[in-house]
Scaffold this active site. Structure first.
Site, PDB file in Angstrom:
ATOM      1  NE  ARG A 152      63.219 -20.296  37.715  1.00  0.00           N
ATOM      2  CZ  ARG A 152      63.146 -21.502  38.288  1.00  0.00           C
ATOM      3  NH1 ARG A 152      64.212 -22.074  38.809  1.00  0.00           N
ATOM      4  NH2 ARG A 152      61.998 -22.156  38.322  1.00  0.00           N
ATOM      5  CG  HIS A 178      67.549 -25.593  36.091  1.00  0.00           C
ATOM      6  ND1 HIS A 178      66.986 -24.407  35.715  1.00  0.00           N
ATOM      7  CD2 HIS A 178      66.846 -25.987  37.184  1.00  0.00           C
ATOM      8  CE1 HIS A 178      65.995 -24.098  36.533  1.00  0.00           C
ATOM      9  NE2 HIS A 178      65.891 -25.053  37.437  1.00  0.00           N
TER      10      HIS A 178
HETATM   11  P1  NDP Z   1      60.085 -19.139  48.401  1.00  0.00           P
HETATM   12  O1  NDP Z   1      59.057 -18.325  47.722  1.00  0.00           O
HETATM   13  O2  NDP Z   1      59.689 -20.037  49.517  1.00  0.00           O
HETATM   14  O3  NDP Z   1      61.250 -18.193  48.947  1.00  0.00           O
HETATM   15  C1  NDP Z   1      61.733 -17.081  48.262  1.00  0.00           C
HETATM   16  C2  NDP Z   1      62.600 -16.273  49.195  1.00  0.00           C
HETATM   17  O4  NDP Z   1      63.150 -15.173  48.481  1.00  0.00           O
HETATM   18  C3  NDP Z   1      61.810 -15.681  50.367  1.00  0.00           C
HETATM   19  O5  NDP Z   1      62.577 -15.741  51.530  1.00  0.00           O
HETATM   20  C4  NDP Z   1      61.604 -14.228  49.947  1.00  0.00           C
HETATM   21  O6  NDP Z   1      61.485 -13.321  51.037  1.00  0.00           O
HETATM   22  C5  NDP Z   1      62.906 -13.965  49.195  1.00  0.00           C
HETATM   23  N1  NDP Z   1      62.782 -12.858  48.257  1.00  0.00           N
HETATM   24  C6  NDP Z   1      62.004 -12.752  47.159  1.00  0.00           C
HETATM   25  N2  NDP Z   1      62.161 -11.573  46.548  1.00  0.00           N
HETATM   26  C7  NDP Z   1      63.071 -10.888  47.279  1.00  0.00           C
HETATM   27  C8  NDP Z   1      63.661  -9.600  47.185  1.00  0.00           C
HETATM   28  N3  NDP Z   1      63.338  -8.771  46.197  1.00  0.00           N
HETATM   29  N4  NDP Z   1      64.545  -9.221  48.121  1.00  0.00           N
HETATM   30  C9  NDP Z   1      64.852 -10.059  49.137  1.00  0.00           C
HETATM   31  N5  NDP Z   1      64.337 -11.290  49.304  1.00  0.00           N
HETATM   32  C10 NDP Z   1      63.460 -11.699  48.385  1.00  0.00           C
HETATM   33  O7  NDP Z   1      60.803 -19.978  47.245  1.00  0.00           O
HETATM   34  P2  NDP Z   1      61.613 -21.345  47.376  1.00  0.00           P
HETATM   35  O8  NDP Z   1      62.566 -21.246  48.492  1.00  0.00           O
HETATM   36  O9  NDP Z   1      60.684 -22.494  47.345  1.00  0.00           O
HETATM   37  O10 NDP Z   1      62.399 -21.347  45.983  1.00  0.00           O
HETATM   38  C11 NDP Z   1      63.275 -20.280  45.649  1.00  0.00           C
HETATM   39  C12 NDP Z   1      63.578 -20.332  44.151  1.00  0.00           C
HETATM   40  O11 NDP Z   1      64.442 -21.413  43.851  1.00  0.00           O
HETATM   41  C13 NDP Z   1      62.365 -20.588  43.263  1.00  0.00           C
HETATM   42  O12 NDP Z   1      61.655 -19.378  43.011  1.00  0.00           O
HETATM   43  C14 NDP Z   1      62.965 -21.142  42.010  1.00  0.00           C
HETATM   44  O13 NDP Z   1      63.191 -20.106  41.095  1.00  0.00           O
HETATM   45  C15 NDP Z   1      64.302 -21.732  42.478  1.00  0.00           C
HETATM   46  N6  NDP Z   1      64.366 -23.193  42.330  1.00  0.00           N
HETATM   47  C16 NDP Z   1      65.420 -23.730  41.627  1.00  0.00           C
HETATM   48  C17 NDP Z   1      65.533 -25.078  41.500  1.00  0.00           C
HETATM   49  C18 NDP Z   1      66.670 -25.680  40.763  1.00  0.00           C
HETATM   50  O14 NDP Z   1      66.637 -26.876  40.455  1.00  0.00           O
HETATM   51  N7  NDP Z   1      67.727 -24.935  40.488  1.00  0.00           N
HETATM   52  C19 NDP Z   1      64.553 -26.019  42.094  1.00  0.00           C
HETATM   53  C20 NDP Z   1      63.503 -25.338  42.819  1.00  0.00           C
HETATM   54  C21 NDP Z   1      63.434 -23.981  42.930  1.00  0.00           C
HETATM   55  P3  NDP Z   1      60.246 -13.440  52.082  1.00  0.00           P
HETATM   56  O15 NDP Z   1      60.467 -14.734  52.813  1.00  0.00           O
HETATM   57  O16 NDP Z   1      60.402 -12.293  52.970  1.00  0.00           O
HETATM   58  O17 NDP Z   1      59.002 -13.456  51.256  1.00  0.00           O
HETATM   59  C1  OXD Z   2      61.780 -25.348  40.060  1.00  0.00           C
HETATM   60  C2  OXD Z   2      62.918 -25.749  39.233  1.00  0.00           C
HETATM   61  O1  OXD Z   2      61.492 -24.153  40.118  1.00  0.00           O
HETATM   62  O2  OXD Z   2      63.082 -26.964  38.996  1.00  0.00           O
HETATM   63  O3  OXD Z   2      61.166 -26.220  40.696  1.00  0.00           O
HETATM   64  O4  OXD Z   2      63.693 -24.904  38.817  1.00  0.00           O
END
Ligand code: NDP
Ligand code: OXD
Length: 320
Positions: free
Chosen positions: A235, A283
């Site tokens: 993000r 994006h």
């Molecule tokens: P998940 O919720 O599965 O994973 C998030 C990860 O971030 C976890 O490993 C979590 O740790 C870690 N995390 C969260 N907060 C912190 C912190 N403060 N410090 C350290 N680690 C942290 O999400 P996804 O992998 O499914 O997706 C990640 C992000 O990608 C989404 O939230 C979205 O914003 C973005 N996204 C972007 C897309 C695009 O097209 N550009 C498409 C899809 C998603 P823990 O495992 O320990 O909980």
């Molecule tokens: C998502 C994205 O969060 O597309 O799935 O950014």
């Protein structure tokens, strides 16, 4: 009667509606139960809402709602809306198709920076036959911030490709071949090794504006890659764009790839557009697939109607 309502951005609302209607018979749901905002007959009948950046306050108009389905993986746009009912389950997308697409993007960009493609493109435009040697992936350390659904898949792919791969998340992980760092206490040790930094964090209070000029200064700038690179696909609000532009100009960052921005679409006057050492994408690193996502949500609804539990519920306290 409309029991399932879709409320997405104007340009995709009808497309999602068509996707849902096409998939509904597969799970024995009548397509006549589905509507898209604002073409819905009786708001009192709606039980399930599927959303992507919906109109503010929509939930307040749906008194019989049972669950909210996010049409993507990141829920920050929803949780920032203080009109959102806190007692209802919010379900996010975890989808093989989306995960695979993110894997493609991260591999593409990682290899782009490993193989100095930016520099070679510039040389090509200038008709320069650049004698250039790239390091072995095994000598380059890639660090992934966020080892969730997307980050852990990317980590495995990068490890398979031969990179030295490490990851940082809230809780420690046990993934074969990946060194795991967890929490604020281990962040500096993680950054100190990382030459290519991949940001797959969600946007939460804790991650907002995390990647600054100072933060980038903590990366490993003297490794085999000969500098540090940044890849952002989580993000945009987790980094500070003016700092990234500054780092790309003064060499603190050798190169970068950015798919997410503080404001989207990116403003016409953003300094990022003009940087040769930046790959900028709109994006679209991992766009939700209408077919697989519609089917997944409808399957969850059919199961929930029969008393089954919903999967992939967002933890409102953590914010992701
Ligand atoms: P998940 O919720 O599965 O994973 C998030 C990860 O971030 C976890 O490993 C979590 O740790 C870690 N995390 C969260 N907060 C912190 C912190 N403060 N410090 C350290 N680690 C942290 O999400 P996804 O992998 O499914 O997706 C990640 C992000 O990608 C989404 O939230 C979205 O914003 C973005 N996204 C972007 C897309 C695009 O097209 N550009 C498409 C899809 C998603 P823990 O495992 O320990 O909980
Ligand atoms: C998502 C994205 O969060 O597309 O799935 O950014």
């Amino acid at each position: 009667m409309h029991k399932i309502l879709i409320a997405s951005l104007k340009q995709s609302n009808q497309g999602w509606y068509e996707g849902f209607c096409a998939m509904a018979p597969q799970v024995s749901i009548d397509p006549n139960e589905i509507a898209y905002w604002p073409q819905v007959k009786d708001l009192n009948q709606v039980e399930y809402l599927a959303v992507w950046k919906p109109p503010h306050d929509i939930c307040a108009q749906l008194p019989n709602l049972k669950a909210i389905f996010n049409l993507g993986a990141g829920v920050d746009h929803l949780l920032l809306d203080d009109s959102l009912p806190k007692h209802l389950p919010i379900v996010r997308i975890v989808d093989e198709n989306l995960t695979r697409r993110m894997g493609e993007y991260i591999l593409l960009q990682s290899l782009y920076h490993l193989r100095s493609m930016g520099k070679l493109r510039v040389a090509q435009h200038q008709k320069i036959w650049l004698n250039h040697y790239d390091p072995d992936a095994a000598d380059v350390c890639i660090g992934i911030m966020g080892l969730g659904e997307l980050g852990s898949h990317c980590a495995k792919l990068l490890h398979q490709l031969g990179f030295k791969t490490i990851g940082w998340s809230n809780s420690a992980k046990n993934i074969a071949g990946i060194d795991s760092y967890a929490g604020p206490a281990e962040l500096e040790a993680f950054l100190g090794q990382t030459e290519i930094l991949i940001n797959l964090l969600p946007h939460t209070q804790a991650t907002e504006k995390m990647v600054t000029y100072e933060f980038l200064g903590k990366l490993n700038h003297t490794g085999a890659l000969g500098g540090a690179s940044y890849i952002a696909a989580g993000r945009g609000k987790t980094h500070v764009e003016v700092d990234i532009a500054r780092a790309l100009r003064d060499g603190r960052l050798k190169s970068a790839s950015m798919d997410v921005f503080e404001q989207e679409p990116l403003a016409q006057d953003s300094p990022l557009w003009g940087l040769d050492n930046l790959v900028l994408t709109p994006h679209n690193s991992a766009t939700s697939d209408r077919k697989t996502v519609s089917l997944q949500i409808l399957q969850q609804i059919a199961n929930h109607r029969q008393g089954g539990a919903l999967k992939n519920i967002v933890d409102l306290k953590r914010g992701y």
